[in-house]
Design an enzyme around this catalytic site. Structure first.
Site, mmCIF file in Angstrom:
data_model
loop_
_atom_site.group_PDB
_atom_site.id
_atom_site.type_symbol
_atom_site.label_atom_id
_atom_site.label_comp_id
_atom_site.label_asym_id
_atom_site.label_seq_id
_atom_site.Cartn_x
_atom_site.Cartn_y
_atom_site.Cartn_z
ATOM 1 N N CYS A 115 0.814 -1.214 0.000
ATOM 2 C CA CYS A 115 0.000 0.000 0.000
ATOM 3 C C CYS A 115 0.853 1.271 0.000
ATOM 4 C CB CYS A 115 -0.938 0.004 1.195
ATOM 5 S SG CYS A 115 -1.910 -1.504 1.300
ATOM 6 N N HIS A 241 -3.356 6.969 2.432
ATOM 7 C CA HIS A 241 -3.824 5.663 1.958
ATOM 8 C C HIS A 241 -5.173 5.368 2.609
ATOM 9 C CE1 HIS A 241 -4.239 1.512 1.154
ATOM 10 N NE2 HIS A 241 -3.806 1.097 2.324
ATOM 11 N N ASN A 271 -10.239 -0.301 0.324
ATOM 12 C CA ASN A 271 -8.773 -0.209 0.318
ATOM 13 C C ASN A 271 -8.263 -0.763 -1.011
ATOM 14 O OD1 ASN A 271 -6.019 -0.721 0.637
ATOM 15 N ND2 ASN A 271 -6.225 -1.384 2.767
HETATM 16 O O1 UT7 Z 1 -3.744 -1.421 3.651
HETATM 17 C C1 UT7 Z 1 -3.064 -1.398 4.852
HETATM 18 C C2 UT7 Z 1 -3.299 -2.579 5.653
HETATM 19 N N1 UT7 Z 1 -4.599 -2.743 6.221
HETATM 20 C C3 UT7 Z 1 -5.111 -1.965 7.183
HETATM 21 O O2 UT7 Z 1 -4.628 -0.897 7.470
HETATM 22 C C4 UT7 Z 1 -6.270 -2.522 7.932
HETATM 23 C C5 UT7 Z 1 -6.159 -2.136 9.382
HETATM 24 N N2 UT7 Z 1 -7.143 -2.798 10.249
HETATM 25 C C6 UT7 Z 1 -8.450 -2.473 10.250
HETATM 26 O O3 UT7 Z 1 -8.929 -1.689 9.446
HETATM 27 C C7 UT7 Z 1 -9.298 -3.069 11.341
HETATM 28 O O4 UT7 Z 1 -8.447 -3.703 12.275
HETATM 29 C C8 UT7 Z 1 -10.364 -4.073 10.866
HETATM 30 C C9 UT7 Z 1 -11.455 -3.344 10.116
HETATM 31 C C10 UT7 Z 1 -9.730 -5.157 10.002
HETATM 32 C C11 UT7 Z 1 -11.007 -4.733 12.089
HETATM 33 O O5 UT7 Z 1 -11.567 -3.723 12.933
HETATM 34 P P1 UT7 Z 1 -11.219 -3.679 14.496
HETATM 35 O O6 UT7 Z 1 -11.989 -2.567 15.033
HETATM 36 O O7 UT7 Z 1 -9.727 -3.657 14.648
HETATM 37 O O8 UT7 Z 1 -11.822 -5.036 14.990
HETATM 38 P P2 UT7 Z 1 -11.121 -6.156 15.890
HETATM 39 O O9 UT7 Z 1 -10.349 -7.073 15.014
HETATM 40 O O10 UT7 Z 1 -10.444 -5.538 17.062
HETATM 41 O O11 UT7 Z 1 -12.391 -6.909 16.425
HETATM 42 C C12 UT7 Z 1 -13.375 -6.251 17.263
HETATM 43 C C13 UT7 Z 1 -14.607 -7.116 17.320
HETATM 44 C C14 UT7 Z 1 -14.334 -8.577 17.595
HETATM 45 O O12 UT7 Z 1 -15.443 -9.089 18.311
HETATM 46 P P3 UT7 Z 1 -15.397 -9.263 19.923
HETATM 47 O O13 UT7 Z 1 -14.217 -10.124 20.184
HETATM 48 O O14 UT7 Z 1 -15.241 -7.858 20.445
HETATM 49 O O15 UT7 Z 1 -16.719 -9.868 20.224
HETATM 50 C C15 UT7 Z 1 -14.303 -9.207 16.237
HETATM 51 O O16 UT7 Z 1 -14.628 -10.581 16.256
HETATM 52 O O17 UT7 Z 1 -15.267 -7.090 16.043
HETATM 53 C C16 UT7 Z 1 -15.374 -8.417 15.522
HETATM 54 N N3 UT7 Z 1 -15.144 -8.329 14.087
HETATM 55 C C17 UT7 Z 1 -16.128 -8.203 13.201
HETATM 56 N N4 UT7 Z 1 -17.458 -8.161 13.336
HETATM 57 C C18 UT7 Z 1 -18.193 -8.004 12.227
HETATM 58 C C19 UT7 Z 1 -13.955 -8.305 13.441
HETATM 59 N N5 UT7 Z 1 -14.155 -8.162 12.128
HETATM 60 C C20 UT7 Z 1 -15.491 -8.104 11.959
HETATM 61 C C21 UT7 Z 1 -16.328 -7.935 10.824
HETATM 62 N N6 UT7 Z 1 -17.668 -7.894 11.016
HETATM 63 N N7 UT7 Z 1 -15.829 -7.809 9.596
#
Ligand code: UT7
Length: 316
Positions: A115, A241, A271
């Protein structure tokens, strides 16, 4: 002897027709909801390449637009750099297919820095122009990421989309151009986001990438500002980005750039990795968000992790 700075003299972009909305993903059974995706990422839909939409085809369309906007023809381009994480083939480089399709007659290479690829390529292109080795360099970021995303992995399928953006760099005439370029990488973090050798799909530790991303955008952005000798408050347009609107917002807060000055189009494209900065830059230009003399900060970051920032004074 320095011949002066390199400036962006034309922009272009291209996206495939296919749209994938959050509702489509819900119906697919990805295990997420429109509400969650919008709230946690800012994404509402992304573009998806159809069978004919190769990385080279998207790159060619974006590149042609940039050459036209620069008031040039393909014959004027002296060097071509294509940043991509999703080359159409392992061999040869995708840039060679773009050379043929665009009808430019010059050397062409791919740059792979995920990226951050476009901002890396931009600084390299500027060096080619500034050294006097070439008058006009075409820099493209193009991706077909949906081909390396597991369609049922909610950690990645909700995020990534396809598209391309491009700029032409040429000699600055009136004090415009690239003022600074900061690059870096931390190869101890490769496992946070990768397509393991022999596998088809990417794997990502999203929350860890998120945390590290905010840190490197802020550190690298601040380094680029310092090296350009400008203050965050003077940045008229921030083109980060487009990975997550919450990363953009956190970076703005910490850098001291009002969020309204950041250009955000992640809602429509998700993205698009190396394509995201030039795709956003072209839209920002088209929307009249930047005027000659404005200071612009570009920021790319992602797998590697690798990152790059650039400060430009807009105009020639
Ligand atoms: O291009 C450069 C590289 N990529 C990035 O920069 C991506 C960076 N990361 C992100 O954008 C975020 O970390 C994500 C969008 C991928 C995930 O969001 P988050 O707020 O960091 O979620 P998390 O992984 O901390 O998970 C929080 C909660 C969890 O549930 P519990 O354990 O709190 O019950 C996950 O299981 O959200 C849940 N969860 C989801 N729920 C619905 C994680 N992904 C999803 C989803 N839909 N897609």
């Amino acid at each position: 002897m320095s011949l002066g700075r390199a400036a962006v003299v034309g922009c272009g972009s291209a996206v495939p027709q296919g749209r994938l909305t959050n509702a489509d993903l819900e119906r697919r059974g990805v295990g997420s909801t429109d509400e969650w995706i919008v709230e946690r990422t800012g994404i509402r839909e992304r573009r998806v390449a159809g069978p004919g939409d190769t990385t080279a085809a998207l790159a060619t369309a974006a590149g042609a637009g940039a050459i036209k906007e620069a008031g040039l023809t393909p014959d004027d381009i002296g060097f071509l750099v294509l940043a991509t994480t999703t080359p159409d083939q392992v061999l040869p480089s995708t840039s060679t297919a773009v050379q043929e399709m665009l009808g430019v007659r010059c050397g062409a290479i791919d740059v792979s820095a995920a990226c951050a690829g476009f901002v890396y390529a931009l600084g390299m292109a500027a060096s080619v122009v500034e050294s006097g080795r070439s008058d006009n360099v075409l820099v493209i970021g193009a991706e077909t990421l949906t081909r390396i995303v597991d369609p049922l992995d909610r950690g990645t399928a909700i995020l990534f989309g396809d598209g391309a953006g491009a700029v032409v760099m040429a000699r600055a005439e009136d004090g415009g151009g690239l003022l600074s370029w900061d690059t870096g990488c931390d190869g101890s973090l490769t496992s946070l986001l990768e397509v393991p050798a022999g596998e088809a799909y990417m794997r990502m530790d999203g929350s860890e990438v998120f945390r590290k991303a905010v840190r490197v955008v802020v550190e690298s952005g601040a380094a680029a500002l310092a090296s350009a000798g400008v203050a965050a408050a003077d940045i008229a347009l921030f083109v980060p980005h487009q990975a997550n609107v919450r990363i953009i917002s956190a970076a703005c807060d910490r850098l001291g750039i009002p969020f309204e000055r950041a250009f955000v189009n992640i809602d429509r494209y998700g993205n698009t990795s190396a394509a995201s900065v030039p795709l956003a830059l072209h839209e920002a230009v088209e929307c009249g968000r930047v005027a000659d003399g404005d200071l612009v900060l570009l920021s790319g970051f992602g797998a590697g992790m690798a990152w790059a920032s650039a400060v430009l004074r807009w105009g020639r």
